[in-house]
Design a protein around this motif. Structure first.
Motif, PDB file in Angstrom:
ATOM      1  N   TYR A 160      38.743  18.531  27.770  1.00 40.60           N
ATOM      2  CA  TYR A 160      39.498  18.144  28.955  1.00 40.60           C
ATOM      3  C   TYR A 160      39.645  16.634  29.041  1.00 40.60           C
ATOM      4  CZ  TYR A 160      38.085  22.856  29.728  1.00 40.60           C
ATOM      5  OH  TYR A 160      37.886  24.181  29.540  1.00 40.60           O
ATOM      6  N   ASP A 161      40.824  16.226  29.544  1.00 37.24           N
ATOM      7  CA  ASP A 161      41.107  14.821  29.812  1.00 37.24           C
ATOM      8  C   ASP A 161      41.600  14.675  31.237  1.00 37.24           C
ATOM      9  OD1 ASP A 161      40.710  13.534  27.188  1.00 37.24           O
ATOM     10  OD2 ASP A 161      42.412  14.766  26.573  1.00 37.24           O
ATOM     11  N   VAL A 162      41.138  13.631  31.912  1.00 34.48           N
ATOM     12  CA  VAL A 162      41.666  13.234  33.222  1.00 34.48           C
ATOM     13  C   VAL A 162      41.854  11.727  33.169  1.00 34.48           C
ATOM     14  CG1 VAL A 162      41.284  13.103  35.699  1.00 34.48           C
ATOM     15  CG2 VAL A 162      40.502  15.112  34.431  1.00 34.48           C
ATOM     16  N   VAL A 163      43.093  11.295  33.460  1.00 35.16           N
ATOM     17  CA  VAL A 163      43.440   9.877  33.436  1.00 35.16           C
ATOM     18  C   VAL A 163      43.957   9.468  34.805  1.00 35.16           C
ATOM     19  CG1 VAL A 163      44.970   8.153  32.377  1.00 35.16           C
ATOM     20  CG2 VAL A 163      43.989   9.983  30.971  1.00 35.16           C
TER      21      VAL A 163
ATOM     22  N   SER B  11      44.752  17.426  31.662  1.00 39.96           N
ATOM     23  CA  SER B  11      45.111  18.242  30.509  1.00 39.96           C
ATOM     24  C   SER B  11      43.847  18.876  29.939  1.00 39.96           C
ATOM     25  CB  SER B  11      45.833  17.415  29.440  1.00 39.96           C
ATOM     26  OG  SER B  11      44.984  16.387  28.972  1.00 39.96           O
TER      27      SER B  11
ATOM     28  N   MET C  22      43.411   4.429  33.477  1.00 36.89           N
ATOM     29  CA  MET C  22      41.975   4.423  33.354  1.00 36.89           C
ATOM     30  C   MET C  22      41.518   5.837  33.005  1.00 36.89           C
ATOM     31  SD  MET C  22      39.292   3.459  36.369  1.00 36.89           S
ATOM     32  CE  MET C  22      38.210   4.789  36.782  1.00 36.89           C
ATOM     33  N   SER C  23      40.797   5.994  31.930  1.00 38.51           N
ATOM     34  CA  SER C  23      40.302   7.292  31.507  1.00 38.51           C
ATOM     35  C   SER C  23      39.061   7.656  32.315  1.00 38.51           C
ATOM     36  CB  SER C  23      39.969   7.263  30.021  1.00 38.51           C
ATOM     37  OG  SER C  23      39.505   8.524  29.616  1.00 38.51           O
ATOM     38  N   ILE C  24      39.107   8.810  32.988  1.00 39.48           N
ATOM     39  CA  ILE C  24      37.956   9.308  33.746  1.00 39.48           C
ATOM     40  C   ILE C  24      37.180  10.301  32.899  1.00 39.48           C
ATOM     41  CG2 ILE C  24      37.237  10.559  35.803  1.00 39.48           C
ATOM     42  CD1 ILE C  24      39.739   9.410  37.189  1.00 39.48           C
ATOM     43  N   LEU C  25      37.896  11.230  32.263  1.00 42.05           N
ATOM     44  CA  LEU C  25      37.312  12.135  31.270  1.00 42.05           C
ATOM     45  C   LEU C  25      38.112  11.992  29.993  1.00 42.05           C
ATOM     46  CD1 LEU C  25      36.754  15.506  33.206  1.00 42.05           C
ATOM     47  CD2 LEU C  25      35.003  13.932  32.389  1.00 42.05           C
ATOM     48  N   ASN C  26      37.422  11.872  28.862  1.00 49.97           N
ATOM     49  CA  ASN C  26      38.091  11.754  27.576  1.00 49.97           C
ATOM     50  C   ASN C  26      37.459  12.748  26.617  1.00 49.97           C
ATOM     51  OD1 ASN C  26      39.585  10.974  25.394  1.00 49.97           O
ATOM     52  ND2 ASN C  26      38.447   9.098  25.027  1.00 49.97           N
ATOM     53  N   GLN C  27      38.182  13.835  26.352  1.00 50.63           N
ATOM     54  CA  GLN C  27      37.703  14.882  25.457  1.00 50.63           C
ATOM     55  C   GLN C  27      36.346  15.429  25.908  1.00 50.63           C
ATOM     56  OE1 GLN C  27      39.516  16.183  22.511  1.00 50.63           O
ATOM     57  NE2 GLN C  27      40.922  15.392  24.027  1.00 50.63           N
TER      58      GLN C  27
END
Length: 108
Positions: free
Chosen positions: A102-105, A30, A1-6
């Motif tokens: 930033y990405d947080v998955v 990342s 599940m993507s929490i932050l995407n770019q």
């Protein structure tokens, strides 16, 4: 599940999400950051509900050059419901701006 995407910097960057589980999971972090001076450890720290839980870092030999941090897999225990994540600089040498993303998955 993507929490932050770019998600665009500068740090800090925060968002909320609803946990789809009650139990162990993993957050993958990342992104990119930079430093104004040479030979610095730089990175992105991750806070969950106001508590520091991990970071993703890289050593930068050059100044004023955006660097991708080494992605980090951070084990967590979640409860159902709303949670807040915040990304912060992990060292005093870390700088971020609108050119960093930033990405947080959430893996569960």
């Amino acid at each position: 599940m993507s929490i932050l995407n770019q998600a665009k910097g500068a740090l800090p960057v925060s968002t909320t999400f609803d946990a789809p589980l009650d139990g162990p999971a993993c957050l993958v972090l990342s992104g990119s950051v930079w430093s104004g001076t040479v030979n610095q450890m730089i990175g992105v720290g991750l806070e969950l509900d106001g508590k520091a839980i991990g970071s993703a870092s890289i050593f930068s030999n050059l100044n004023s050059t955006h660097r991708a941090v080494v992605p980090s897999y951070i084990p967590i225990n979640l409860t159902f419901g709303a949670h807040k994540i915040t990304l912060v600089p992990s060292t005093t040498a870390t700088i971020s701006d609108f050119n960093d993303f930033y990405d947080v998955v959430l893996i569960y």
